[in-house]
Scaffold this motif. Sequence first.
Motif, mmCIF file in Angstrom:
data_model
loop_
_atom_site.group_PDB
_atom_site.id
_atom_site.type_symbol
_atom_site.label_atom_id
_atom_site.label_comp_id
_atom_site.label_asym_id
_atom_site.label_seq_id
_atom_site.Cartn_x
_atom_site.Cartn_y
_atom_site.Cartn_z
ATOM 1 N N PRO A 1 0.842 -1.197 0.000
ATOM 2 C CA PRO A 1 0.000 0.000 0.000
ATOM 3 C C PRO A 1 0.881 1.252 0.000
ATOM 4 N N VAL A 2 0.487 2.237 -0.810
ATOM 5 C CA VAL A 2 1.228 3.497 -0.910
ATOM 6 C C VAL A 2 0.267 4.622 -0.565
ATOM 7 N N GLU A 3 0.742 5.548 0.243
ATOM 8 C CA GLU A 3 -0.057 6.696 0.635
ATOM 9 C C GLU A 3 0.774 7.951 0.379
ATOM 10 N N LEU A 4 0.252 8.853 -0.451
ATOM 11 C CA LEU A 4 0.979 10.055 -0.833
ATOM 12 C C LEU A 4 0.172 11.296 -0.488
ATOM 13 N N GLU A 5 0.842 12.302 0.002
ATOM 14 C CA GLU A 5 0.217 13.601 0.253
ATOM 15 C C GLU A 5 0.062 14.303 -1.100
ATOM 16 N N ILE A 6 -1.164 14.684 -1.458
ATOM 17 C CA ILE A 6 -1.415 15.241 -2.782
ATOM 18 C C ILE A 6 -0.694 16.567 -2.985
ATOM 19 N N ARG A 7 -0.586 17.366 -1.977
ATOM 20 C CA ARG A 7 0.069 18.669 -2.137
ATOM 21 C C ARG A 7 1.561 18.547 -2.407
ATOM 22 N N GLU A 8 2.156 17.411 -2.077
ATOM 23 C CA GLU A 8 3.581 17.196 -2.325
ATOM 24 C C GLU A 8 3.853 16.649 -3.719
ATOM 25 N N LEU A 9 2.811 16.300 -4.456
ATOM 26 C CA LEU A 9 2.977 15.706 -5.778
ATOM 27 C C LEU A 9 3.270 16.779 -6.822
ATOM 28 N N THR A 10 4.042 16.393 -7.827
ATOM 29 C CA THR A 10 4.332 17.261 -8.959
ATOM 30 C C THR A 10 3.775 16.587 -10.208
ATOM 31 N N PHE A 11 2.954 17.307 -10.954
ATOM 32 C CA PHE A 11 2.390 16.767 -12.191
ATOM 33 C C PHE A 11 3.417 16.923 -13.302
ATOM 34 N N VAL A 12 3.983 15.828 -13.753
ATOM 35 C CA VAL A 12 4.956 15.849 -14.840
ATOM 36 C C VAL A 12 4.221 15.904 -16.172
ATOM 37 N N GLU A 13 3.139 15.142 -16.273
ATOM 38 C CA GLU A 13 2.328 15.103 -17.487
ATOM 39 C C GLU A 13 0.877 14.910 -17.059
ATOM 40 N N ASN A 14 -0.017 15.653 -17.677
ATOM 41 C CA ASN A 14 -1.428 15.558 -17.318
ATOM 42 C C ASN A 14 -2.255 15.868 -18.563
ATOM 43 N N ASP A 15 -2.602 14.831 -19.325
ATOM 44 C CA ASP A 15 -3.403 15.038 -20.524
ATOM 45 C C ASP A 15 -4.464 13.946 -20.631
ATOM 46 N N ASP A 16 -5.113 13.859 -21.786
ATOM 47 C CA ASP A 16 -6.226 12.922 -21.967
ATOM 48 C C ASP A 16 -5.782 11.457 -21.991
ATOM 49 N N GLU A 17 -4.528 11.188 -22.339
ATOM 50 C CA GLU A 17 -4.055 9.813 -22.444
ATOM 51 C C GLU A 17 -3.503 9.261 -21.136
ATOM 52 N N ARG A 18 -2.713 10.083 -20.443
ATOM 53 C CA ARG A 18 -2.130 9.604 -19.192
ATOM 54 C C ARG A 18 -1.762 10.770 -18.282
ATOM 55 N N MET A 19 -1.629 10.438 -17.010
ATOM 56 C CA MET A 19 -1.196 11.399 -16.011
ATOM 57 C C MET A 19 0.042 10.809 -15.335
ATOM 58 N N ARG A 20 1.101 11.570 -15.338
ATOM 59 C CA ARG A 20 2.354 11.150 -14.719
ATOM 60 C C ARG A 20 2.653 12.104 -13.575
ATOM 61 N N ILE A 21 2.814 11.545 -12.388
ATOM 62 C CA ILE A 21 3.091 12.382 -11.216
ATOM 63 C C ILE A 21 4.390 11.917 -10.565
ATOM 64 N N ALA A 22 5.078 12.863 -9.974
ATOM 65 C CA ALA A 22 6.317 12.557 -9.257
ATOM 66 C C ALA A 22 6.120 12.905 -7.796
ATOM 67 N N SER A 23 6.650 12.072 -6.953
ATOM 68 C CA SER A 23 6.592 12.294 -5.514
ATOM 69 C C SER A 23 7.976 12.020 -4.946
ATOM 70 N N PRO A 24 8.207 12.344 -3.692
ATOM 71 C CA PRO A 24 9.505 12.011 -3.100
ATOM 72 C C PRO A 24 9.780 10.502 -3.105
ATOM 73 N N GLY A 25 8.735 9.694 -3.140
ATOM 74 C CA GLY A 25 8.902 8.246 -3.127
ATOM 75 C C GLY A 25 9.042 7.603 -4.489
ATOM 76 N N GLY A 26 8.852 8.354 -5.567
ATOM 77 C CA GLY A 26 8.964 7.780 -6.898
ATOM 78 C C GLY A 26 8.022 8.451 -7.877
ATOM 79 N N GLU A 27 7.914 7.857 -9.057
ATOM 80 C CA GLU A 27 7.061 8.390 -10.117
ATOM 81 C C GLU A 27 5.984 7.362 -10.449
ATOM 82 N N TYR A 28 4.762 7.857 -10.679
ATOM 83 C CA TYR A 28 3.627 6.984 -10.964
ATOM 84 C C TYR A 28 2.943 7.458 -12.225
ATOM 85 N N ILE A 29 2.503 6.500 -13.042
ATOM 86 C CA ILE A 29 1.826 6.801 -14.296
ATOM 87 C C ILE A 29 0.441 6.182 -14.261
ATOM 88 N N PHE A 30 -0.574 7.008 -14.520
ATOM 89 C CA PHE A 30 -1.961 6.548 -14.606
ATOM 90 C C PHE A 30 -2.386 6.663 -16.061
#
Length: 157
Positions: free
Chosen positions: A103-132
């Motif tokens: 289980p991963v729990e991230l504070e949303i205010r600490e996230l950085t949106f690297v990419e955010n479009d209609d195909e995918r959303m890529r966010i970076a956090s201190p713990g790593g990078e996640y792609i939706f």
Amino acid sequence: MGQYKYGRRNQKLMTNLIFFGIPASWSLYLAVDYFQGDSSRGFFGLLPPEIRLYAFMSSLAIGIGVAYVGFRSMVKGSQIDGEIRLEAGRLRMDVRYGNRVEPVELEIRELTFVENDDERMRIASPGGEYIFNSSGFVSGDEYQKFRMEMTCEKYRK
């Protein structure tokens, strides 16, 4: 807050079929064809007898190599699996690392949106990078709601 189902069950099945099924079946075909090399119907029947062993070994090595590369690409890295929850300014999700799920729990205010479009959303956090990916959600509308809620939560004070 929001609760979203995420996971690529059908894509995982198709990827397994492509990366493991095709090289495995091709290697099996080559093995059967090699041992029936005297018949002129197969692949090895077209080759001279001196070259058949080398062609068989190289074809088998390529098949095993492709299956190994496919296996490593499936196992490496993290994959989001299960439900994604947005609760009280936190993003909660289960992430698969190889064979284990954490289980991963991230504070949303600490996230950085690297990419955010209609195909995918890529966010970076201190713990790593996640792609939706949009294809990972049940529908496109579900993905749009998730994107909107994430961005609203990010800038909410």
